[in-house]
Motif scaffolding. Sequence first.
Motif: not given
Length: 178
Positions: A35-51
């Motif tokens: 689901h596109r909206q979920d993907v965007d939200d999860i990617l953003q959270k993933t990037n924060v954790i990665i950083w």
Amino acid sequence: MRPDPTNGDLDEAFVIEISEAQTPLRSYIWKLVGHRQDVDDILQKTNVIIWKKRMDWDPETTFLKWAYRIAYFQVKAHFRDNGRERSRLQFDDSLIDLLAKEEPHFSSSNELLDALDTCLGKMDGERRDLLIRRYEGDLSVEALAEKSGRSANGLSQMLRRSRSQLSDCIHRQLSMHT
């Protein structure tokens, strides 16, 4: 030429790695949640954790596999925190684990969206409209069944067959581009 992390260029090397990983990470998350909206939200959270965990990354290892692992745990957290009833696709943990083992084979989420658009265009109008109303709207199967004059069970079967047809078409479209 990539910066040499052994010469103190770790942050620069990390920024390059995370930038190059965005498309594969988006594809990986898309595969797990659908689901596109979920993907965007999860990617953003993933990037924060990665950083935040950038100092844990070993430049001698494959960045993308490390990032996929973080994304995997963010997907699991998303389903746990938001509840399965709010997600568009309802996968159990064993299916998510199975899907997570397989790296995405398409090169970009745009390629996937193009394949989706093409395949939706090839579908029978009634089936296409039904899929769109079910997955882009907030209508339950029961509400859709009531509006269409069908039984909920019959509509569920039609949706299942339509999703299968759509999935097969998307796979064919993507394989033509590889």
